[in-house]
Design an enzyme around this catalytic site. Structure first.
Site, PDB file in Angstrom:
ATOM      1  N   HIS A 163     -94.025  65.793  36.156  1.00 36.34           N
ATOM      2  CA  HIS A 163     -93.348  64.510  35.851  1.00 36.34           C
ATOM      3  C   HIS A 163     -94.758  63.235  35.908  1.00 36.34           C
ATOM      4  O   HIS A 163     -95.670  63.357  36.546  1.00 36.34           O
ATOM      5  CB  HIS A 163     -92.375  64.008  36.849  1.00 36.34           C
ATOM      6  CG  HIS A 163     -91.049  64.643  36.987  1.00 36.34           C
ATOM      7  ND1 HIS A 163     -90.648  65.269  38.053  1.00 36.34           N
ATOM      8  CD2 HIS A 163     -90.332  65.131  35.880  1.00 36.34           C
ATOM      9  CE1 HIS A 163     -89.513  65.717  37.960  1.00 36.34           C
ATOM     10  NE2 HIS A 163     -89.323  65.771  36.652  1.00 36.34           N
ATOM     11  N   CYS A 248     -89.697  61.143  44.944  1.00 38.16           N
ATOM     12  CA  CYS A 248     -88.627  61.856  44.422  1.00 38.16           C
ATOM     13  C   CYS A 248     -87.246  61.895  45.344  1.00 38.16           C
ATOM     14  O   CYS A 248     -86.302  62.373  44.844  1.00 38.16           O
ATOM     15  CB  CYS A 248     -89.211  63.382  44.180  1.00 38.16           C
ATOM     16  SG  CYS A 248     -90.660  63.658  43.819  1.00 38.16           S
TER      17      CYS A 248
END
Ligand code: DA2
Length: 256
Positions: A163, A248
């Site tokens: 990501h 996250c």
């Protein structure tokens, strides 16, 4: 008065089956992961956030990485459509929680894909990683939704990294901490400060001068302190085995 709501989701028994894309798989100690999650929640609470739990989604091993399910911008929650199909059932629980929190809810629609871990908000600019999980259609849809809140989306092509926020995040003053070899850093249109630890490019501003980062980035914690911020260090080693990082495990919704 709290700083706002911090959404989290507890790890389930199947955590060890979480996805691994760019690193070798190693065994996750679920009991240890639970203790680390408890300490992570405590760090958020200690920093002034009301920790609110999204209902467990124990059939989804990666559900603990709640950041990937929603992008919150002011009073708007954009539910994502994760690039990994097995993560899509995670959205329902997040939707319920953001509705209860009073946010306006919109979503990324098929065929677009977008993971929250690809979305880095810095002021009114929203950098979005284009890679294995987020596609151009997802970026376009997010751009249209966030334009209603005065935000401009900037696509950033990724290299061998999960990501965008696996490779770059921002300190409270907007300084970008990055591993620039992992993405097209020129696409950001502003300089980055390169760090020399993988977990060093993962920071979460918690309000005032507080900056959350992982215990696996001690040199970066020292740098953060030198730059005048206060590091809040948490051990998230079991989540790092699944390509997770401090960003996250939560979604911060500042008080409006
Ligand atoms: C910024 N990052 C890294 C995230 N927001 N999410 C990490 C998800 C990891 C999970 N095993 C997966 O592969 O989906």
């Amino acid at each position: 008065m709290t700083r706002g709501i911090a959404l989290v989701r507890r790890p389930g028994d199947r955590l060890t089956d979480g996805l691994v894309t760019h690193i070798a798989r190693s065994d996750v100690d679920v009991a240890r992961a639970r203790r680390q999650h408890e300490a992570y929640r405590a760090a958020l609470a200690e920093a002034g956030w009301e920790v609110r739990e999204v209902a467990p989604a124990d059939d989804c091993p990666d559900a603990v990485f709640v950041e990937d399910t929603v992008v919150v911008c002011d009073d708007l929650a954009v539910l994502t459509r994760p690039g990994a199909p097995q993560r899509r059932p995670e959205i329902a629980g997040t939707e319920k929680t953001v509705r209860e929190a009073g946010l306006e809810v919109v979503r990324v629609e098929a065929p677009g894909t977008l993971d929250g871990g690809d979305v880095l908000q810095v002021g009114t600019t929203v950098y979005v990683g284009l890679g294995g999980r987020t596609d151009e259609e997802g970026v376009a849809q997010l751009g249209a939704r966030l334009a209603t809140r005065g935000r401009t989306v900037v696509p950033v092509p990724l290299r061998a990294v999960l990501h965008l926020k696996s490779a770059v995040t921002a300190l409270p003053d907007g300084t970008l901490l990055a591993l620039p070899e992992l993405f097209d850093a020129a696409a950001l249109g502003q300089p980055v400060r390169a760090v020399d630890e993988e977990a060093g490019c993962h920071v979460v501003p918690l309000g005032d001068d507080l900056v959350l980062l992982a215990a696996s980035a001690p040199r970066t914690a020292a740098l953060v302190a030198e730059l005048g911020f206060t590091p809040v260090v948490v051990d998230i080693s079991e989540y790092e085995k699944l390509e997770g990082c401090v960003t996250c495990l939560s979604v911060l919704i500042p008080r409006g």
